[in-house]
Design a protein around this motif. Structure first.
Motif, short mmCIF file in Angstrom:
data_model
loop_
_atom_site.label_atom_id
_atom_site.label_comp_id
_atom_site.label_asym_id
_atom_site.label_seq_id
_atom_site.Cartn_x
_atom_site.Cartn_y
_atom_site.Cartn_z
N LEU A 121 83.78 48.18 65.77
CA LEU A 121 84.14 47.25 64.69
C LEU A 121 83.33 45.96 64.74
O LEU A 121 82.92 45.44 63.70
CB LEU A 121 85.63 46.93 64.73
CG LEU A 121 86.55 47.99 64.13
CD1 LEU A 121 88.01 47.65 64.40
CD2 LEU A 121 86.30 48.14 62.64
N ASP A 122 83.08 45.43 65.96
CA ASP A 122 82.31 44.19 66.08
C ASP A 122 80.89 44.37 65.53
O ASP A 122 80.36 43.49 64.85
CB ASP A 122 82.24 43.72 67.54
CG ASP A 122 83.56 43.15 68.02
OD1 ASP A 122 84.40 42.78 67.17
OD2 ASP A 122 83.76 43.09 69.25
N GLU A 123 80.29 45.53 65.80
CA GLU A 123 78.93 45.79 65.31
C GLU A 123 78.92 45.90 63.79
O GLU A 123 78.03 45.39 63.13
CB GLU A 123 78.38 47.06 65.93
CG GLU A 123 76.94 47.32 65.56
CD GLU A 123 76.35 48.51 66.28
OE1 GLU A 123 75.34 49.03 65.78
OE2 GLU A 123 76.88 48.93 67.32
N ARG B 84 88.79 49.80 57.50
CA ARG B 84 88.43 49.51 58.90
C ARG B 84 89.18 50.39 59.88
O ARG B 84 88.68 50.68 60.97
CB ARG B 84 88.71 48.05 59.23
CG ARG B 84 87.77 47.08 58.58
CD ARG B 84 88.24 45.63 58.77
NE ARG B 84 88.39 45.25 60.16
CZ ARG B 84 87.43 44.80 60.94
NH1 ARG B 84 86.21 44.68 60.45
NH2 ARG B 84 87.65 44.46 62.19
N ALA B 85 90.36 50.85 59.51
CA ALA B 85 91.16 51.68 60.41
C ALA B 85 90.46 53.00 60.74
O ALA B 85 90.80 53.65 61.74
CB ALA B 85 92.53 51.96 59.79
N TYR B 86 89.48 53.41 59.95
CA TYR B 86 88.78 54.67 60.18
C TYR B 86 87.55 54.50 61.07
O TYR B 86 86.90 55.48 61.42
CB TYR B 86 88.36 55.29 58.84
CG TYR B 86 89.53 55.77 58.04
CD1 TYR B 86 90.00 57.08 58.19
CD2 TYR B 86 90.20 54.93 57.16
CE1 TYR B 86 91.10 57.53 57.47
CE2 TYR B 86 91.29 55.37 56.43
CZ TYR B 86 91.74 56.66 56.59
OH TYR B 86 92.83 57.11 55.88
N ILE B 87 87.23 53.28 61.43
CA ILE B 87 86.07 52.99 62.28
C ILE B 87 86.55 52.87 63.73
O ILE B 87 87.60 52.29 64.01
CB ILE B 87 85.37 51.69 61.83
CG1 ILE B 87 84.88 51.85 60.39
CG2 ILE B 87 84.23 51.33 62.76
CD1 ILE B 87 84.34 50.57 59.77
N HIS B 88 85.77 53.41 64.65
CA HIS B 88 86.11 53.36 66.07
C HIS B 88 86.30 51.90 66.48
O HIS B 88 85.44 51.05 66.18
CB HIS B 88 85.01 54.01 66.90
CG HIS B 88 85.43 54.33 68.29
ND1 HIS B 88 85.59 53.37 69.26
CD2 HIS B 88 85.74 55.51 68.87
CE1 HIS B 88 85.97 53.92 70.39
NE2 HIS B 88 86.05 55.24 70.18
N PRO B 89 87.38 51.58 67.17
CA PRO B 89 87.64 50.17 67.54
C PRO B 89 86.50 49.52 68.31
O PRO B 89 86.24 48.32 68.14
CB PRO B 89 88.90 50.25 68.40
CG PRO B 89 89.55 51.54 68.03
CD PRO B 89 88.46 52.47 67.61
N ASP B 90 85.79 50.30 69.14
CA ASP B 90 84.69 49.73 69.92
C ASP B 90 83.48 49.39 69.06
O ASP B 90 82.59 48.66 69.49
CB ASP B 90 84.26 50.71 71.02
CG ASP B 90 85.35 50.91 72.07
OD1 ASP B 90 86.28 50.06 72.16
OD2 ASP B 90 85.27 51.92 72.81
N PHE C 277 77.64 43.24 58.53
CA PHE C 277 78.04 42.72 57.22
C PHE C 277 77.81 41.21 57.15
O PHE C 277 77.35 40.69 56.15
CB PHE C 277 79.51 43.03 56.93
CG PHE C 277 79.75 44.46 56.57
CD1 PHE C 277 78.74 45.31 56.17
CD2 PHE C 277 81.04 44.97 56.60
CE1 PHE C 277 78.98 46.63 55.82
CE2 PHE C 277 81.29 46.29 56.25
CZ PHE C 277 80.26 47.12 55.86
N ARG C 278 78.14 40.50 58.25
CA ARG C 278 77.93 39.04 58.26
C ARG C 278 76.44 38.70 58.12
O ARG C 278 76.07 37.81 57.37
CB ARG C 278 78.48 38.43 59.55
CG ARG C 278 79.94 38.06 59.49
CD ARG C 278 80.34 37.17 60.66
NE ARG C 278 80.02 37.73 61.95
CZ ARG C 278 80.79 38.59 62.63
NH1 ARG C 278 81.94 38.98 62.13
NH2 ARG C 278 80.42 39.05 63.80
#
Length: 192
Positions: free
Chosen positions: A111-113, A103-109, A118-119
């Motif tokens: 992450l929710d998407e 997850r650290a490699y994904i843009h923080p903005d 995944f959910r």
């Protein structure tokens, strides 16, 4: 018969009966040998077909420039191939091994998407298709975009075990879309 072992060595039994018993024993041994040979030949054919199928899949994935990844829900273990590591700019020496590290490699903005995708896949039991930006890195001025497609892995009882999927770098396509949209805006402005 030669060593006088068992029924075949019993001199009180007529020779014809001993010959018949020997023939029957040889027939049984031969049949068992043939059955085993057939089983092993079939297994070799299946292994060869599987190896050829795996090779075709590997060539297709490589030809499409896809990265392959998997996530185990039970252990949280994350695994990916060299192409996925390249797409996400993972360190070859120490790639992420947990979902948290990945997850650290994904843009923080974004992450929710990603989490939402995944959910939804877990809830519906379907596939997920997500586009996201990579987290900015030191010295990098351009945004990098990734398309992720995955599916839920299930056990025989239907219980979700994890996710498996592919990724690809879609930065060039996103830049082209942005350029086309910008040109369309300028054209509309000129018309106005």
């Amino acid at each position: 018969t030669t060593f006088g072992i068992g029924r075949l060595g019993d001199a009180s039994i007529p020779d014809t009966d001993r010959v018949q018993a020997a023939r029957a024993a040889l027939l049984i041994v031969s049949m068992c040998g043939l059955i085993l040979a057939a089983i092993f030949a079939e297994r070799r054919q299946i292994e060869t077909a599987l190896a050829e199928s795996n090779e075709r899949l590997r060539l297709a994935v490589d030809g499409a420039h896809l990265g392959v990844w998997s996530l185990d829900f039970g252990s949280g273990r994350f695994e990916n191939n060299a192409r996925d590591q390249e797409v996400h700019r993972h360190s070859r020496e120490a790639p992420p091994v947990t979902s948290g590290e990945a997850r650290a490699y994904i843009h923080p903005d974004d992450l929710d998407e990603v989490d939402s995708g995944f959910r939804n896949a877990g809830r519906t039991g379907g596939d997920c298709s997500i586009e996201y930006r990579l987290a900015p890195t030191a010295g990098s001025t351009s945004e990098r975009w990734v398309a992720l497609e995955g599916a839920i892995r299930r056990d025989a009882n239907g219980r979700a075990l994890g996710l498996i999927g592919v990724t690809r770098d879609i930065t060039d396509g996103k830049n082209l879309d942005e350029a086309l949209q910008s040109n369309a805006r300028r054209f509309r402005e000129l018309l106005e």
